[in-house]
Structures are given as C-alpha cells and as structure tokens.
Design an enzyme around this catalytic site. Structure first.
Site, PDB file in Angstrom:
ATOM      1  N   ARG A 115       0.835  -1.193   0.000  1.00  0.00           N
ATOM      2  CA  ARG A 115       0.000   0.000   0.000  1.00  0.00           C
ATOM      3  C   ARG A 115       0.870   1.243   0.000  1.00  0.00           C
ATOM      4  O   ARG A 115       1.847   1.337   0.745  1.00  0.00           O
ATOM      5  CB  ARG A 115      -0.928   0.014   1.220  1.00  0.00           C
ATOM      6  CG  ARG A 115      -2.230  -0.739   1.011  1.00  0.00           C
ATOM      7  CD  ARG A 115      -3.078  -0.049  -0.046  1.00  0.00           C
ATOM      8  NE  ARG A 115      -4.322  -0.733  -0.343  1.00  0.00           N
ATOM      9  CZ  ARG A 115      -4.491  -1.589  -1.345  1.00  0.00           C
ATOM     10  NH1 ARG A 115      -3.465  -1.911  -2.111  1.00  0.00           N
ATOM     11  NH2 ARG A 115      -5.671  -2.122  -1.584  1.00  0.00           N
TER      12      ARG A 115
ATOM     13  N   GLU B 108      -2.505   8.042  -6.378  1.00  0.00           N
ATOM     14  CA  GLU B 108      -2.646   7.265  -7.603  1.00  0.00           C
ATOM     15  C   GLU B 108      -3.775   7.834  -8.445  1.00  0.00           C
ATOM     16  O   GLU B 108      -4.762   8.326  -7.895  1.00  0.00           O
ATOM     17  CB  GLU B 108      -2.913   5.792  -7.265  1.00  0.00           C
ATOM     18  CG  GLU B 108      -1.740   5.129  -6.555  1.00  0.00           C
ATOM     19  CD  GLU B 108      -1.973   3.655  -6.239  1.00  0.00           C
ATOM     20  OE1 GLU B 108      -3.102   3.165  -6.510  1.00  0.00           O
ATOM     21  OE2 GLU B 108      -1.062   3.001  -5.711  1.00  0.00           O
TER      22      GLU B 108
ATOM     23  N   HIS C 164       0.479   0.172  -9.889  1.00  0.00           N
ATOM     24  CA  HIS C 164      -0.418  -0.646  -9.059  1.00  0.00           C
ATOM     25  C   HIS C 164      -0.923  -1.845  -9.860  1.00  0.00           C
ATOM     26  O   HIS C 164      -2.126  -2.140  -9.903  1.00  0.00           O
ATOM     27  CB  HIS C 164      -1.594   0.173  -8.544  1.00  0.00           C
ATOM     28  CG  HIS C 164      -2.258  -0.426  -7.337  1.00  0.00           C
ATOM     29  ND1 HIS C 164      -2.840   0.328  -6.356  1.00  0.00           N
ATOM     30  CD2 HIS C 164      -2.418  -1.716  -6.948  1.00  0.00           C
ATOM     31  CE1 HIS C 164      -3.345  -0.455  -5.417  1.00  0.00           C
ATOM     32  NE2 HIS C 164      -3.095  -1.714  -5.759  1.00  0.00           N
TER      33      HIS C 164
END
Length: 440
Positions: free
Chosen positions: A266, A295, A315
């Site tokens: 994370r 993000e 990601h």
C-alpha cells in the site's frame, strides 16, 4: 429517539430492512462502482439480481438510482468510500472489494450503517509475489537501467563501459531480505527469495509462533531489528491508522546504508518525501514501488519526480488475466451469498463482522418466480435520457433501469475522522484472519 437516529420506519442505526424478492417486487440491484465490464459477474448474478455499472471515480459520479436502490456494490481500488460517502447509499447491504485491500473503505462506519464489507484475499497471491521478486531482482541486477542505457544509444562494449553502465549491480546469494508482514504474499515472497539464495528475516508481531520454523525463516521481534539486519526491505502488510508512513525519515535512518526498498502493498506505508530525500542522498541505494501515496502515479509531479534509482509501476503487481477473472468471480459469488443467504453468517470473507451492529435476513430467491430482466446497464451520473443495454453490452447512453424499488433512509451527518499516523507501530490484526492480509 430523534429522526436523525433512524434509518427507515423506526429502525435503529445499523439495522437495514430485508431485501424484498419475488414476483411482486423488483429484483435487487447490484452495481459495479468503478468499472464498466460486468461480463464476468453477470452469469453468476443474473438470476438473482440486476447488474449495472457506474464507471465512477467518486460517489458524485454515481447515479441517484444506484445511491437510492443498490443493495450490493462491487468495487476496485480506484474509488474511496468514507462515512459521508456510505451515507449516500440508502439501501446498500454489502460491498465487495474486488481484491484483498480494503483501506479505501471505512469499514467501521459501514458496519455502523449495517453494511457488510467483504474482500477477495487470495486471488492474486502468486502474481503479487512474482512481481515483488521481479522488482527485487531488478534492483540487484540493474536490468531496467541497462535496458534504458541501450535505448538511449549508450555504447556498451568494453569492460570499462559495462562497469560504468552496470554500476551498482550486486550478487544476491547471501544477502538478507527483510519482510514486513508475513501474510499470504509475504510467505510466497519468502519461499521464492530462499530459492534465489536470500537469507530471509521477517517481522510480524501478530503472527503465531512456529511459522518461522515451518518455512525456515529468521524471525525478529522488532521493526528496528529487521531494518538493521536487512540488505533489502519489502513491505507486505495492510495499511491502517497505526502504520501510515511506516517507512519515514526516522525508520529509513535505521536501515542499513545503501539498502533497497520494495513496496507492492500500500502506498501510504511509505513517506515518499522521505524516500526521495534518502534516494538523493544515497542512504537508500534503490527503490521499487508498485503502489503510491497518490494514484494514478506520474513522474511529472510529486516528491518522487526527480528521485534517482527508482522503479515505479502502476499498481499492477496483482494483475494477470487469470487472477482478475478469479477475483471477479469470487466477488460475484460473495454478493450472491449475501442475496440468497443471511448477512453476515452466509458471507465467506466479511472484514467488518465485528462492526456490524445488527444483521437481518435477506429473503431467499425463488428462481422459478423471477422473470428475466435486462442486465449490464450503465449507471453514471449525468442526468437525462435513460437506457439499459441487454446481455451485458454497454448502453448507448448512460442511464437507469425503470421500475426499480425505491427505499428512502435518513442518515445522521457524521464526518469521517482523519487517521493519525503512528509510524512506530506496524500491522494491526483484523478479526477475519489469523495473519495479516495482503493488499492489492
């Protein structure tokens, strides 16, 4: 009790009415909040629910019909649901996060509002572990930088030229890999790393004794011990209010000089400003990040834009076509269990069971009395002409399904409390598992 403490028809906070099914009632509405492809989910849900997509990035983009009538929601990691957001959903009973991480959902507030939150914790374990090892090997063997040098036209022929362009490449055998969080992905990384010759240490204060002996690993009792002993540190713990910015200026200074850092867990676990400074000063030799504080990530802005010796991916460590299909199927099955069973007893991966103040029955569906209905309609905000696409195909115009059940609830306006970072503490245990879950 005042009206601000009621949800519907005298029901106290946290209790939502059962879903009415059968020939006299519309079928429950299930919405994919932040995507537009329902083709995997529809075959699993089409006989018990109407499935629609929103393709939203925030609750402001979700159509009023979904907010008023959806009893189930599917979502990825691109949308965040605070208490304020959750209170906009008037009939919602279950949210399933398509993936393992659920830090983008306020699960306590969801429980207070009678909304179960579930995840899919195991679908991408192999992919995330493989991607982690790719990042680790890349840092040690400098593959990305060697490729980039050739792309830029650098001449690499003599030993001196190779030595210059491959500067920093290191031998792996005998190096110490430190793993923070030995959940599913952490264990998978440990097994892979041992094959490459790493000595593997781990820190996980919530894991029962004995796993280190079963896997042949070295356990340390404090985060400081792990940072001190590790040549490369990789993060595999969930994000919560206790470990935000776990890797910060203070903990970076406790790492070995010139260590590597990898994060596929994370983004909020790493203070990117502190990391950028450490990379520029050489305190950290190189870093590889698949997740970021903000993000989608861009090298054109943010504290990492000028950081050297940095590899970033978007990601995507969790992704493979097989894993994507598996997690979507399991998420749809969890929604089906909620509709046809009892919440939370029928759910397989409910992460906020302890926060649910009450559980009510959902009426069982009788496929014999459920008539075929259009599915796969688009539910995105701009108001106007409505339409629904049959057989899962995108609608020509964005809209709503007519004749759906309307439920009205009044929610108290409660602000979502900010999370206070506490860098000295790491993983917080969660009630539905025996070890820290890994995050996608």
């Amino acid at each position: 009790m005042g009206s601000s403490h009621l949800l519907n028809k005298g029901l106290p906070l946290g209790i939502r009415p059962p879903i009415m099914n059968g020939p006299m009632h519309p079928r429950p509405l299930v919405a994919l909040l932040d995507g537009r492809d329902c083709t995997v989910e529809m075959p699993i849900l089409k006989d018990v629910a109407t499935v629609a997509f929103c393709d939203a990035q925030s609750t402001q983009e979700i159509h009023e019909k979904v907010l008023n009538e959806a009893v189930g929601a599917l979502m990825y990691h691109t949308i965040t649901l605070t208490r304020e957001d959750l209170e906009k959903f008037k009939a919602l009973r279950i949210i399933v996060r398509i993936g393992s991480g659920f830090d983008n959902i306020d699960i306590k507030s969801a429980g207070d509002l009678g909304i179960a939150v579930c995840n899919v914790p195991a679908a991408s374990v192999e992919e995330t572990a493989d991607s982690t090892m790719c990042h680790i090997l890349n840092l040690y063997r400098r593959t990305t930088w060697l490729h980039q040098a050739l792309r830029e036209g650098t001449r690499v022929q003599s030993v001196e030229q190779i030595r210059e362009v491959a500067s920093g490449a290191a031998r792996i055998r005998g190096e110490t890999l430190g793993i923070i969080g030995l959940g599913r992905v952490g264990q998978a990384v440990a097994l892979r790393a041992k094959t490459f010759g790493f000595n593997v240490f781990f820190y996980d204060p919530y894991l029962s004794d004995g796993i280190e002996r079963a896997l042949g690993l070295q356990r340390v009792s404090t985060l400081q011990d792990l940072l001190f002993h590790s040549d490369c540190v990789t993060l595999h713990c969930g994000l919560n209010e206790h470990n935000h910015h776990l890797i910060n200026d203070f903990t970076i200074k406790q790492m070995r000089q010139g260590a590597f850092l990898v994060n596929t867990a994370r983004g909020g676990l790493v203070d990117e400003k502190a990391l950028a400074q450490a990379l520029k000063e050489g305190r950290i030799r190189g870093a590889a990040l698949d997740v970021h504080e903000s993000e989608p990530f861009s090298f054109t802005q943010g504290p990492l834009k000028d950081a050297p010796n940095l590899i970033c991916t978007p990601h995507a460590a969790w992704y493979s076509e097989q894993a994507s299909i598996e997690m979507r199927e399991e998420a749809a099955r969890e929604i089906r269990r909620a509709i046809t069973g009892r919440i939370p007893d029928s759910l397989k991966n409910c992460v906020n069971k302890d926060h649910l103040t009450a559980a009510t029955h959902w009426a069982s569906m009788d496929p014999g009395v459920v008539h075929p209905e259009l599915n796969g309609g688009a539910y995105r905000y701009p108001q106007g002409v409505v339409s629904v696409a049959p057989a899962g195909l995108p609608a020509a115009v964005e809209g709503i399904v007519p004749s759906a059940m309307s439920l009205s609830h009044a929610h108290p306006a409660v602000a979502h409390p900010p999370h206070a970072p506490s860098p000295g503490q790491t993983i917080k245990p969660e009630a539905d598992r025996d070890h820290p879950s890994d995050q996608l």
